[in-house]
Enzyme design. Structure first.
Site, PDB file in Angstrom:
ATOM      1  N   CYS A   1      13.975 -22.231 -37.340  1.00 49.17           N
ATOM      2  CA  CYS A   1      14.336 -20.877 -38.437  1.00 49.17           C
ATOM      3  C   CYS A   1      15.866 -20.535 -37.341  1.00 49.17           C
ATOM      4  O   CYS A   1      16.443 -20.300 -37.854  1.00 49.17           O
ATOM      5  CB  CYS A   1      13.806 -19.576 -39.078  1.00 49.17           C
ATOM      6  SG  CYS A   1      12.633 -20.097 -39.585  1.00 49.17           S
TER       7      CYS A   1
ATOM      8  N   CYS B   1      17.572 -17.280 -46.335  1.00 55.51           N
ATOM      9  CA  CYS B   1      15.750 -17.746 -46.612  1.00 55.51           C
ATOM     10  C   CYS B   1      15.343 -16.353 -47.066  1.00 55.51           C
ATOM     11  O   CYS B   1      14.696 -15.316 -45.893  1.00 55.51           O
ATOM     12  CB  CYS B   1      15.716 -18.918 -45.312  1.00 55.51           C
ATOM     13  SG  CYS B   1      14.299 -18.902 -45.575  1.00 55.51           S
TER      14      CYS B   1
ATOM     15  N   CYS C   1      13.559 -27.802 -41.137  1.00 59.85           N
ATOM     16  CA  CYS C   1      12.485 -26.546 -42.150  1.00 59.85           C
ATOM     17  C   CYS C   1      10.425 -27.833 -41.658  1.00 59.85           C
ATOM     18  O   CYS C   1      10.315 -28.345 -42.882  1.00 59.85           O
ATOM     19  CB  CYS C   1      13.047 -26.039 -43.001  1.00 59.85           C
ATOM     20  SG  CYS C   1      11.582 -25.214 -44.463  1.00 59.85           S
TER      21      CYS C   1
ATOM     22  N   CYS D   1      18.549 -22.690 -38.554  1.00 59.50           N
ATOM     23  CA  CYS D   1      18.350 -23.111 -39.614  1.00 59.50           C
ATOM     24  C   CYS D   1      20.176 -22.764 -39.975  1.00 59.50           C
ATOM     25  O   CYS D   1      20.162 -21.735 -40.205  1.00 59.50           O
ATOM     26  CB  CYS D   1      17.767 -22.703 -40.692  1.00 59.50           C
ATOM     27  SG  CYS D   1      18.086 -23.022 -42.098  1.00 59.50           S
TER      28      CYS D   1
ATOM     29  N   GLU E   1      13.909 -45.872 -50.774  1.00 62.43           N
ATOM     30  CA  GLU E   1      12.681 -44.857 -51.486  1.00 62.43           C
ATOM     31  C   GLU E   1      11.594 -45.142 -51.476  1.00 62.43           C
ATOM     32  O   GLU E   1      10.763 -44.407 -51.810  1.00 62.43           O
ATOM     33  CB  GLU E   1      13.621 -43.911 -53.250  1.00 62.43           C
ATOM     34  CG  GLU E   1      14.649 -43.632 -52.652  1.00 62.43           C
ATOM     35  CD  GLU E   1      14.739 -42.077 -51.653  1.00 62.43           C
ATOM     36  OE1 GLU E   1      13.090 -41.632 -51.744  1.00 62.43           O
ATOM     37  OE2 GLU E   1      15.445 -41.775 -50.871  1.00 62.43           O
TER      38      GLU E   1
ATOM     39  N   ASP F   1      11.069 -33.621 -53.330  1.00 62.10           N
ATOM     40  CA  ASP F   1       9.479 -34.617 -53.126  1.00 62.10           C
ATOM     41  C   ASP F   1       8.997 -33.550 -52.416  1.00 62.10           C
ATOM     42  O   ASP F   1       9.715 -31.925 -51.953  1.00 62.10           O
ATOM     43  CB  ASP F   1      10.093 -35.676 -52.007  1.00 62.10           C
ATOM     44  CG  ASP F   1      10.830 -35.013 -50.611  1.00 62.10           C
ATOM     45  OD1 ASP F   1      11.230 -33.511 -50.491  1.00 62.10           O
ATOM     46  OD2 ASP F   1      11.311 -36.335 -49.683  1.00 62.10           O
TER      47      ASP F   1
ATOM     48  N   TYR G   1      10.198 -38.501 -59.322  1.00 61.29           N
ATOM     49  CA  TYR G   1      11.544 -38.307 -58.275  1.00 61.29           C
ATOM     50  C   TYR G   1      12.380 -39.641 -57.475  1.00 61.29           C
ATOM     51  O   TYR G   1      13.543 -39.057 -57.307  1.00 61.29           O
ATOM     52  CB  TYR G   1      10.798 -37.915 -56.867  1.00 61.29           C
ATOM     53  CG  TYR G   1      11.101 -38.068 -55.323  1.00 61.29           C
ATOM     54  CD1 TYR G   1      11.848 -37.026 -55.179  1.00 61.29           C
ATOM     55  CD2 TYR G   1      10.729 -39.283 -54.710  1.00 61.29           C
ATOM     56  CE1 TYR G   1      12.623 -37.286 -53.835  1.00 61.29           C
ATOM     57  CE2 TYR G   1      11.917 -39.369 -53.409  1.00 61.29           C
ATOM     58  CZ  TYR G   1      12.625 -38.212 -53.342  1.00 61.29           C
ATOM     59  OH  TYR G   1      13.597 -38.759 -51.477  1.00 61.29           O
TER      60      TYR G   1
HETATM   61 FE1  SF4 Z   1      12.952 -23.228 -43.514  1.00 60.94          FE
HETATM   62 FE2  SF4 Z   1      14.188 -20.521 -44.081  1.00 60.94          FE
HETATM   63 FE3  SF4 Z   1      13.064 -21.200 -41.572  1.00 60.94          FE
HETATM   64 FE4  SF4 Z   1      14.940 -22.338 -43.049  1.00 60.94          FE
HETATM   65  S1  SF4 Z   1      15.427 -20.355 -42.102  1.00 60.94           S
HETATM   66  S2  SF4 Z   1      14.321 -23.076 -41.578  1.00 60.94           S
HETATM   67  S3  SF4 Z   1      14.916 -22.909 -45.208  1.00 60.94           S
HETATM   68  S4  SF4 Z   1      12.076 -21.074 -43.155  1.00 60.94           S
END
Ligand code: SF4
Length: 355
Positions: free
Chosen positions: A206, A215, A199, A209, A46, A147, A129
């Site tokens: 997305c 989201c 992301c 994701c 870290e 972060d 953090y």
């Molecule tokens: Fe990021 Fe939302 Fe896209 Fe997932 S769906 S990559 S959390 S913006």
């Protein structure tokens, strides 16, 4: 449109399932579900990762843990050895804090990192953090680890349009609402991996994701506009001279003062840093009255708060007394232990056939 919407607060299950399948294999990590990793390795990684990429950190991490496999071994290391091993990672205050922290753990905590966030926060160089990350990843505590990557993911999940840095407290509160009681360390690392691989700051992916169904930003088509940031003030340019002084097959290095920019590091002799270029024909900070040749263009290096333009001078110590310094063989080995800006100055000198 997502097939089945879920609330952002319910992302832990799909995110952890994705992490179990797709986590990045990193040398400081325990496998998913282990619920604890070596605190020394978590802490070291870290600290190294602050302001630096994973790819850049891995070889340093391997070198440090091979040479100093425990926090007590690192605590017993010499300052110069650790600073030299750190050379190239940048932000040298972190290297000094690293040693101070290792020594505090060795002397005040019997060689074992404390487990609570509050006690971790009392260690040199450990901020909010890092304390949360160690508590969660190494000790399995429920801690809210936020972060820049996590701020970005949270801003998008909740479609927060307030600008950073003013939005930070709100993003932390929202991160708290999605952090699970169990597997908080894996959850933190899953958020980091999501931010690093899917992301991403630009062009979030997305469609693959694991939490798209939760989201708001993806639903509204504004993911790549978030998080919004307040405009940054321009980084000022500052100026210094550096000197490559040779004596036959040797080159002169100096140990910098312990405090201030690159404190305690080996470097080339250098002038004070000024707001304007030093006047031509003058050689402030020169280690000797040699016949100096001057680089035709400056070498630039970016620090957090300013950009430094270095004017590089080179000269031979032919008929003057050899000044005291750390004289090294004038080859690649001289550059190895130096911070990046001095390596750049030596590269420049080599490019004009003078090193
Ligand atoms: Fe990021 Fe939302 Fe896209 Fe997932 S769906 S990559 S959390 S913006």
């Amino acid at each position: 449109m997502p097939a089945k919407e879920i609330a952002p607060k319910d992302i832990a299950a799909p995110l952890l399932a994705w992490y179990d399948r797709s986590h990045r294999r990193l040398p400081w990590r325990a496998p998913p579900g282990a619920n604890a990793a070596d605190p020394y390795r978590v802490w070291l990684s870290e600290i190294m990762l602050q302001q630096t990429t994973v790819a850049a950190v891995i070889p340093y991490f391997e070198a440090f843990t091979t040479r100093w496999p425990t926090v007590e071994a690192l605590a017993a290391a010499g300052d110069g050895d650790v600073l030299a091993a750190w050379a190239g990672l940048g932000y040298y205050a972190r290297a000094r804090n690293l040693l101070a922290c290792a020594r505090a753990v060795a002397s005040d905590h019997g060689g074992r990192f404390p487990a609570s966030e509050a006690a971790l926060l009392g260690l040199p160089g450990v901020g909010a953090y890092t304390a949360a990350a160690i508590a969660a990843i190494a000790f399995g505590a429920r801690a809210v680890v936020v972060d820049g990557n996590v701020e970005r993911v949270v801003a998008r999940l909740f479609a927060v349009e307030d600008r950073l840095p003013a939005a930070k407290p709100r993003l932390r509160t929202l991160a708290d609402t999605i952090t699970p009681e169990a597997r908080a360390g894996d959850f933190a690392q899953a958020m980091m991996d999501l931010g690093a691989t899917i992301c991403r700051p630009k062009s979030p992916d997305c469609l693959v994701c694991p939490v798209i169904d939760a989201c708001d930003a993806a639903r509204r088509g504004i993911a790549d506009l978030l998080p919004k940031k307040a405009p940054k003030p321009a980084r000022p340019v500052r100026y210094a001279n550096v000197y490559v002084l040779r004596d036959g097959g040797e080159i002169m290095l100096v140990r910098r003062p312990p405090r201030g920019l690159l404190g305690g590091m080996l470097g080339l002799p250098m002038s004070e840093i000024a707001d304007t270029p030093h006047p031509e024909g003058t050689h402030p900070g020169a280690p000797a009255a040699a016949r100096w040749s001057r680089g035709a263009r400056p070498v630039s290096h970016v620090f957090t708060h300013f950009e430094l333009h270095l004017t590089v001078f080179w000269g031979d110590l032919s008929d003057i007394t050899k000044p005291a310094g750390d004289w090294r063989a004038a080859d690649e080995s001289a550059a190895r232990d130096l911070p990046t800006l001095f390596r750049k100055a030596l590269d420049f000198t080599a490019s004009v056939g003078q090193f």
